[in-house]
Each structure stands twice: as structure tokens, then as C-alpha cells.
Design a protein around this motif. Sequence first.
Motif, PDB file in Angstrom:
ATOM      1  N   LYS A  29      -2.618  -9.824  -7.915  1.00 47.61           N
ATOM      2  CA  LYS A  29      -3.616  -9.715  -6.848  1.00 47.61           C
ATOM      3  C   LYS A  29      -3.089  -8.880  -5.687  1.00 47.61           C
ATOM      4  N   SER A  30      -1.840  -9.085  -5.320  1.00 44.88           N
ATOM      5  CA  SER A  30      -1.289  -8.341  -4.184  1.00 44.88           C
ATOM      6  C   SER A  30      -1.208  -6.849  -4.487  1.00 44.88           C
ATOM      7  N   THR A  31      -0.840  -6.497  -5.706  1.00 48.19           N
ATOM      8  CA  THR A  31      -0.811  -5.084  -6.105  1.00 48.19           C
ATOM      9  C   THR A  31      -2.212  -4.508  -6.110  1.00 48.19           C
ATOM     10  N   TRP A  32      -3.175  -5.290  -6.612  1.00 50.46           N
ATOM     11  CA  TRP A  32      -4.569  -4.834  -6.638  1.00 50.46           C
ATOM     12  C   TRP A  32      -5.072  -4.537  -5.230  1.00 50.46           C
ATOM     13  N   TRP A  33      -4.878  -5.488  -4.310  1.00 51.52           N
ATOM     14  CA  TRP A  33      -5.391  -5.297  -2.952  1.00 51.52           C
ATOM     15  C   TRP A  33      -4.666  -4.164  -2.229  1.00 51.52           C
ATOM     16  N   ALA A  34      -3.385  -3.973  -2.493  1.00 52.45           N
ATOM     17  CA  ALA A  34      -2.674  -2.829  -1.914  1.00 52.45           C
ATOM     18  C   ALA A  34      -3.259  -1.526  -2.454  1.00 52.45           C
ATOM     19  N   GLY A  35      -3.593  -1.505  -3.751  1.00 50.97           N
ATOM     20  CA  GLY A  35      -4.207  -0.323  -4.355  1.00 50.97           C
ATOM     21  C   GLY A  35      -5.598  -0.048  -3.832  1.00 50.97           C
ATOM     22  N   VAL A  36      -6.353  -1.099  -3.547  1.00 49.79           N
ATOM     23  CA  VAL A  36      -7.682  -0.927  -2.941  1.00 49.79           C
ATOM     24  C   VAL A  36      -7.519  -0.334  -1.550  1.00 49.79           C
ATOM     25  N   LYS A  37      -6.568  -0.852  -0.803  1.00 49.55           N
ATOM     26  CA  LYS A  37      -6.345  -0.386   0.569  1.00 49.55           C
ATOM     27  C   LYS A  37      -5.942   1.082   0.620  1.00 49.55           C
ATOM     28  N   ASP A  38      -5.078   1.502  -0.301  1.00 46.02           N
ATOM     29  CA  ASP A  38      -4.623   2.898  -0.259  1.00 46.02           C
ATOM     30  C   ASP A  38      -5.448   3.855  -1.131  1.00 46.02           C
ATOM     31  N   ARG A  40      -6.111   3.773  -4.508  1.00 47.88           N
ATOM     32  CA  ARG A  40      -5.819   3.915  -5.943  1.00 47.88           C
ATOM     33  C   ARG A  40      -6.826   3.187  -6.814  1.00 47.88           C
ATOM     34  N   PHE A  41      -7.365   2.080  -6.299  1.00 49.17           N
ATOM     35  CA  PHE A  41      -8.319   1.264  -7.038  1.00 49.17           C
ATOM     36  C   PHE A  41      -9.676   1.292  -6.341  1.00 49.17           C
ATOM     37  N   PRO A  42     -10.750   1.004  -7.070  1.00 52.30           N
ATOM     38  CA  PRO A  42     -12.100   1.096  -6.496  1.00 52.30           C
ATOM     39  C   PRO A  42     -12.311   0.148  -5.313  1.00 52.30           C
ATOM     40  N   GLN A  43     -13.179   0.564  -4.417  1.00 52.98           N
ATOM     41  CA  GLN A  43     -13.540  -0.258  -3.268  1.00 52.98           C
ATOM     42  C   GLN A  43     -14.475  -1.381  -3.689  1.00 52.98           C
ATOM     43  N   PRO A  44     -14.320  -2.550  -3.102  1.00 48.95           N
ATOM     44  CA  PRO A  44     -15.181  -3.681  -3.444  1.00 48.95           C
ATOM     45  C   PRO A  44     -16.524  -3.614  -2.725  1.00 48.95           C
ATOM     46  N   ILE A  45     -17.426  -4.471  -3.176  1.00 44.21           N
ATOM     47  CA  ILE A  45     -18.720  -4.665  -2.540  1.00 44.21           C
ATOM     48  C   ILE A  45     -18.769  -6.126  -2.112  1.00 44.21           C
ATOM     49  N   LYS A  46     -19.081  -6.375  -0.861  1.00 44.14           N
ATOM     50  CA  LYS A  46     -19.193  -7.743  -0.358  1.00 44.14           C
ATOM     51  C   LYS A  46     -20.632  -8.210  -0.529  1.00 44.14           C
ATOM     52  N   LEU A  47     -20.818  -9.266  -1.322  1.00 38.22           N
ATOM     53  CA  LEU A  47     -22.149  -9.849  -1.507  1.00 38.22           C
ATOM     54  C   LEU A  47     -22.393 -11.008  -0.540  1.00 38.22           C
ATOM     55  N   ILE A  59     -14.764   0.104 -12.630  1.00 39.83           N
ATOM     56  CA  ILE A  59     -13.639  -0.460 -13.379  1.00 39.83           C
ATOM     57  C   ILE A  59     -13.458   0.287 -14.700  1.00 39.83           C
ATOM     58  N   ARG A  60     -14.562   0.640 -15.349  1.00 37.67           N
ATOM     59  CA  ARG A  60     -14.466   1.432 -16.590  1.00 37.67           C
ATOM     60  C   ARG A  60     -13.796   2.783 -16.320  1.00 37.67           C
ATOM     61  N   ALA A  61     -14.178   3.433 -15.222  1.00 40.95           N
ATOM     62  CA  ALA A  61     -13.573   4.718 -14.866  1.00 40.95           C
ATOM     63  C   ALA A  61     -12.078   4.550 -14.600  1.00 40.95           C
ATOM     64  N   LEU A  62     -11.690   3.470 -13.949  1.00 36.33           N
ATOM     65  CA  LEU A  62     -10.276   3.203 -13.692  1.00 36.33           C
ATOM     66  C   LEU A  62      -9.519   3.033 -15.003  1.00 36.33           C
ATOM     67  N   ILE A  63     -10.094   2.304 -15.943  1.00 32.51           N
ATOM     68  CA  ILE A  63      -9.448   2.096 -17.238  1.00 32.51           C
ATOM     69  C   ILE A  63      -9.346   3.412 -18.005  1.00 32.51           C
ATOM     70  N   ASP A  64     -10.421   4.201 -17.998  1.00 33.16           N
ATOM     71  CA  ASP A  64     -10.459   5.450 -18.762  1.00 33.16           C
ATOM     72  C   ASP A  64      -9.593   6.558 -18.176  1.00 33.16           C
ATOM     73  N   HIS A  65      -9.539   6.640 -16.834  1.00 37.27           N
ATOM     74  CA  HIS A  65      -8.872   7.784 -16.186  1.00 37.27           C
ATOM     75  C   HIS A  65      -7.658   7.422 -15.351  1.00 37.27           C
ATOM     76  N   GLY A  66      -7.380   6.134 -15.191  1.00 29.46           N
ATOM     77  CA  GLY A  66      -6.236   5.706 -14.410  1.00 29.46           C
ATOM     78  C   GLY A  66      -6.535   5.724 -12.922  1.00 29.46           C
ATOM     79  N   PRO A  67      -5.581   5.261 -12.129  1.00 29.30           N
ATOM     80  CA  PRO A  67      -5.776   5.236 -10.662  1.00 29.30           C
ATOM     81  C   PRO A  67      -5.864   6.653 -10.108  1.00 29.30           C
TER      82      PRO A  67
END
Length: 68
Positions: A29-38, A40-47, A59-67
Motif C-alpha cells: 500500500k505504501s509503495t502504491w500511494w507513493a506511486g500515485v503521488k509521484d 507512476r500509478f493512476p490517480q484515484p477517484i473519490k466517491l 489499471i489495465r493500461a498500467l498492467i499492459d504498459h507499466g508505470p
Amino acid sequence: MEDINGLPATGYLRLRDILGPKGPIPVSKSTWWAGVKDGRFPQPIKLGSRITVWRVEDIRALIDHGPN
């Protein structure tokens, strides 16, 4: 309908469905949130105040093409 990674065709995913061991992305989780912040990973949507999701397409694009 799900693909090989167990992801639905469209919609939104919670973090527990993205990160391992259940999900297809094997990071903490900590790596994920650091990647979102910088960016590397997709931005979230707050519901809601306690509900954060990500688009399946992102998420599919991240899996297919990497960060980024």
C-alpha cells in the motif's frame, strides 16, 4: 466478464482488488500511494469521504504498459 487478471471489463476497483495477493499489482500500500503521488500509478477517484476507487481501464493500461 473478466480477463486473465480477474478484472471486470469496465467499472471501478477498490485498492484491495488492485494490490496483491488478491489483485494483479504486487506492491505494498505504501509503495502504491507513493506511486500515485509521484504519477507512476493512476490517480484515484473519490466517491465519498471513505471510498476511493480506480477506473478499470487505468489499471489495465498500467498492467499492459507499466508505470509512467
